[in-house]
Design a protein around this motif. Structure first.
Motif, PDB file in Angstrom:
ATOM      1  N   LEU A   1       3.311  -0.381   0.699  1.00 46.57           N
ATOM      2  CA  LEU A   1       2.558  -1.526   0.941  1.00 46.57           C
ATOM      3  C   LEU A   1       2.847  -2.753   0.624  1.00 46.57           C
ATOM      4  CD1 LEU A   1      -0.919   0.365   0.974  1.00 46.57           C
ATOM      5  CD2 LEU A   1       0.524  -0.192   3.050  1.00 46.57           C
ATOM      6  N   LEU A   2       4.124  -2.804  -0.558  1.00 48.04           N
ATOM      7  CA  LEU A   2       4.596  -4.083  -1.196  1.00 48.04           C
ATOM      8  C   LEU A   2       4.571  -5.400  -0.314  1.00 48.04           C
ATOM      9  CD1 LEU A   2       6.343  -2.817  -4.043  1.00 48.04           C
ATOM     10  CD2 LEU A   2       4.222  -3.501  -4.134  1.00 48.04           C
ATOM     11  N   GLU A   3       5.202  -5.296   1.078  1.00 50.57           N
ATOM     12  CA  GLU A   3       5.461  -6.030   1.758  1.00 50.57           C
ATOM     13  C   GLU A   3       4.325  -6.761   2.445  1.00 50.57           C
ATOM     14  OE1 GLU A   3       8.499  -5.234   4.444  1.00 50.57           O
ATOM     15  OE2 GLU A   3      10.088  -4.373   2.985  1.00 50.57           O
ATOM     16  N   LYS A   4       3.028  -5.901   2.350  1.00 48.31           N
ATOM     17  CA  LYS A   4       2.003  -6.411   3.125  1.00 48.31           C
ATOM     18  C   LYS A   4       1.154  -7.034   2.275  1.00 48.31           C
ATOM     19  CE  LYS A   4       1.744  -2.513   6.439  1.00 48.31           C
ATOM     20  NZ  LYS A   4       0.682  -1.575   7.077  1.00 48.31           N
ATOM     21  N   LEU A   5       0.456  -8.298   2.701  1.00 49.66           N
ATOM     22  CA  LEU A   5      -0.187  -9.107   1.654  1.00 49.66           C
ATOM     23  C   LEU A   5      -1.906  -8.992   2.180  1.00 49.66           C
ATOM     24  CD1 LEU A   5       2.251 -12.022   1.528  1.00 49.66           C
ATOM     25  CD2 LEU A   5       1.838 -10.228  -0.335  1.00 49.66           C
ATOM     26  N   ASP A   6      -2.065  -8.207   3.218  1.00 50.92           N
ATOM     27  CA  ASP A   6      -3.408  -8.112   3.590  1.00 50.92           C
ATOM     28  C   ASP A   6      -4.451  -7.480   2.359  1.00 50.92           C
ATOM     29  OD1 ASP A   6      -2.949  -5.262   3.621  1.00 50.92           O
ATOM     30  OD2 ASP A   6      -2.847  -5.586   5.898  1.00 50.92           O
ATOM     31  N   ASP A   7      -5.818  -7.528   2.727  1.00 50.49           N
ATOM     32  CA  ASP A   7      -6.965  -7.147   1.657  1.00 50.49           C
ATOM     33  C   ASP A   7      -6.663  -5.826   1.532  1.00 50.49           C
ATOM     34  OD1 ASP A   7      -7.540  -9.664   1.249  1.00 50.49           O
ATOM     35  OD2 ASP A   7      -9.247  -9.350   2.810  1.00 50.49           O
ATOM     36  N   GLU A   8      -6.204  -4.851   2.779  1.00 51.17           N
ATOM     37  CA  GLU A   8      -6.287  -3.477   2.510  1.00 51.17           C
ATOM     38  C   GLU A   8      -5.143  -2.991   1.562  1.00 51.17           C
ATOM     39  OE1 GLU A   8      -5.553   0.342   5.567  1.00 51.17           O
ATOM     40  OE2 GLU A   8      -5.619  -1.373   6.231  1.00 51.17           O
ATOM     41  N   ALA A   9      -3.929  -3.670   1.804  1.00 52.85           N
ATOM     42  CA  ALA A   9      -2.892  -3.239   0.934  1.00 52.85           C
ATOM     43  C   ALA A   9      -3.310  -3.498  -0.776  1.00 52.85           C
ATOM     44  CB  ALA A   9      -1.692  -4.052   1.400  1.00 52.85           C
ATOM     45  N   GLN A  10      -3.967  -4.706  -0.910  1.00 55.47           N
ATOM     46  CA  GLN A  10      -4.194  -4.792  -2.282  1.00 55.47           C
ATOM     47  C   GLN A  10      -5.289  -3.913  -2.664  1.00 55.47           C
ATOM     48  OE1 GLN A  10      -2.728  -7.388  -4.203  1.00 55.47           O
ATOM     49  NE2 GLN A  10      -4.030  -6.299  -5.691  1.00 55.47           N
ATOM     50  N   LEU A  11      -6.247  -3.435  -1.731  1.00 54.41           N
ATOM     51  CA  LEU A  11      -7.166  -2.465  -2.255  1.00 54.41           C
ATOM     52  C   LEU A  11      -6.725  -1.275  -2.581  1.00 54.41           C
ATOM     53  CD1 LEU A  11     -10.303  -1.661  -2.550  1.00 54.41           C
ATOM     54  CD2 LEU A  11     -10.133  -1.133   0.004  1.00 54.41           C
ATOM     55  N   ILE A  12      -5.726  -0.864  -1.674  1.00 51.67           N
ATOM     56  CA  ILE A  12      -5.096   0.545  -2.035  1.00 51.67           C
ATOM     57  C   ILE A  12      -4.265   0.370  -3.547  1.00 51.67           C
ATOM     58  CG2 ILE A  12      -3.439   2.130  -1.333  1.00 51.67           C
ATOM     59  CD1 ILE A  12      -5.721   2.333   0.243  1.00 51.67           C
ATOM     60  N   LYS A  13      -3.601  -0.755  -3.455  1.00 57.81           N
ATOM     61  CA  LYS A  13      -2.688  -0.880  -4.899  1.00 57.81           C
ATOM     62  C   LYS A  13      -3.892  -0.795  -6.079  1.00 57.81           C
ATOM     63  CE  LYS A  13       0.061  -4.103  -7.310  1.00 57.81           C
ATOM     64  NZ  LYS A  13       0.972  -5.240  -7.265  1.00 57.81           N
ATOM     65  N   ASP A  14      -5.112  -1.607  -5.968  1.00 56.74           N
ATOM     66  CA  ASP A  14      -5.895  -1.554  -7.239  1.00 56.74           C
ATOM     67  C   ASP A  14      -6.540  -0.052  -7.300  1.00 56.74           C
ATOM     68  OD1 ASP A  14      -5.404  -4.408  -7.316  1.00 56.74           O
ATOM     69  OD2 ASP A  14      -7.282  -4.942  -6.247  1.00 56.74           O
ATOM     70  N   ILE A  15      -6.923   0.517  -6.322  1.00 59.92           N
ATOM     71  CA  ILE A  15      -7.591   1.837  -6.456  1.00 59.92           C
ATOM     72  C   ILE A  15      -6.517   2.542  -7.241  1.00 59.92           C
ATOM     73  CG2 ILE A  15      -8.064   3.994  -4.984  1.00 59.92           C
ATOM     74  CD1 ILE A  15      -9.225   2.173  -2.878  1.00 59.92           C
ATOM     75  N   VAL A  16      -5.299   2.787  -6.847  1.00 62.49           N
ATOM     76  CA  VAL A  16      -4.209   3.821  -7.449  1.00 62.49           C
ATOM     77  C   VAL A  16      -3.912   3.358  -8.819  1.00 62.49           C
ATOM     78  CG1 VAL A  16      -1.884   4.383  -7.531  1.00 62.49           C
ATOM     79  CG2 VAL A  16      -3.187   4.295  -5.098  1.00 62.49           C
TER      80      VAL A  16
END
Length: 205
Positions: free
Chosen positions: A116-131
């Motif tokens: 998801l690194l290439e994506k800059l949307d809120d969902e991608a950031q949320l997944i990153k923060d969760i993990v």
């Protein structure tokens, strides 16, 4: 007159006449305090068992008033006084540790994040923060049980991918459940409205 003896650290009998008055006084004091500590411990355990019994009886009576029967032990219950200033909590806590599968789970989730690194949307950031939050380690390099449990329960279906599902399965497989412990806690509100726990064991002097 029968001679009095003291048992020394090596297990040998020592005539009382060979033991100093200071050693006799220290021995008597230690035995008295340890005996009292054992009594307090027994009283503490008796009190806790009484609390569990009373709370379970209350729940059973309340269930009966609804024409419902509840089987098995009751746990994870909070009872609050009518004025909302006193509270009793009883619960069951599992002693949990992680097996090596937790490392597999981490790699699977990081794979999802990297995808998801290439994506800059809120969902991608949320997944990153969760993990990142779930697999953050403490000073000893240990994972937080609470954070892993939160990831497992709250975010189980937060991403639709095979790696995410496999990561959740790896977490399930990683859990090692040890002994189950019951606990009881008491609280009162202070003048600011915050809950303050009433310790059953005194704080360090």
């Amino acid at each position: 007159m029968e001679q009095e003896f003291y048992i020394n650290r090596s297990g040998y009998k020592v005539p009382a006449s060979k033991v100093s008055d200071n050693d006799k006084a220290q021995n008597a004091l230690v035995l008295e305090l340890v005996q009292r500590a054992k009594q307090l411990n027994a009283e503490h355990e008796h009190f806790k068992r009484g609390v569990y019994s009373q709370v379970n009886d209350f729940i059973a009576d309340m269930a009966h008033s609804y024409n419902v029967e509840i089987g098995g032990a009751k746990g994870n219950i909070t009872l609050t006084s009518f004025d909302g200033k006193s509270r009793v909590k009883v619960g069951v806590a599992d002693d949990i540790s992680f097996g090596p599968e937790i490392l597999i789970a981490k790699e699977l989730f990081l794979g999802v994040v990297n995808g998801l690194l290439e994506k800059l949307d809120d969902e991608a950031q949320l997944i990153k923060d969760i993990v990142m939050n779930a697999f953050e380690t403490d000073k000893e390099g240990q994972y937080s049980k609470a954070k892993i449990m939160e990831l497992r329960s709250k975010y189980r279906y937060s991403h639709k991918s095979d790696d995410w599902a496999a990561g959740m399965q790896a977490i399930d497989d990683a859990f090692i459940f040890g002994s189950t412990k019951t606990y009881v806690r008491f609280y009162e509100r202070n003048e600011l409205g915050a809950w303050i726990q009433i310790p059953l064991v005194s704080k360090s002097l």
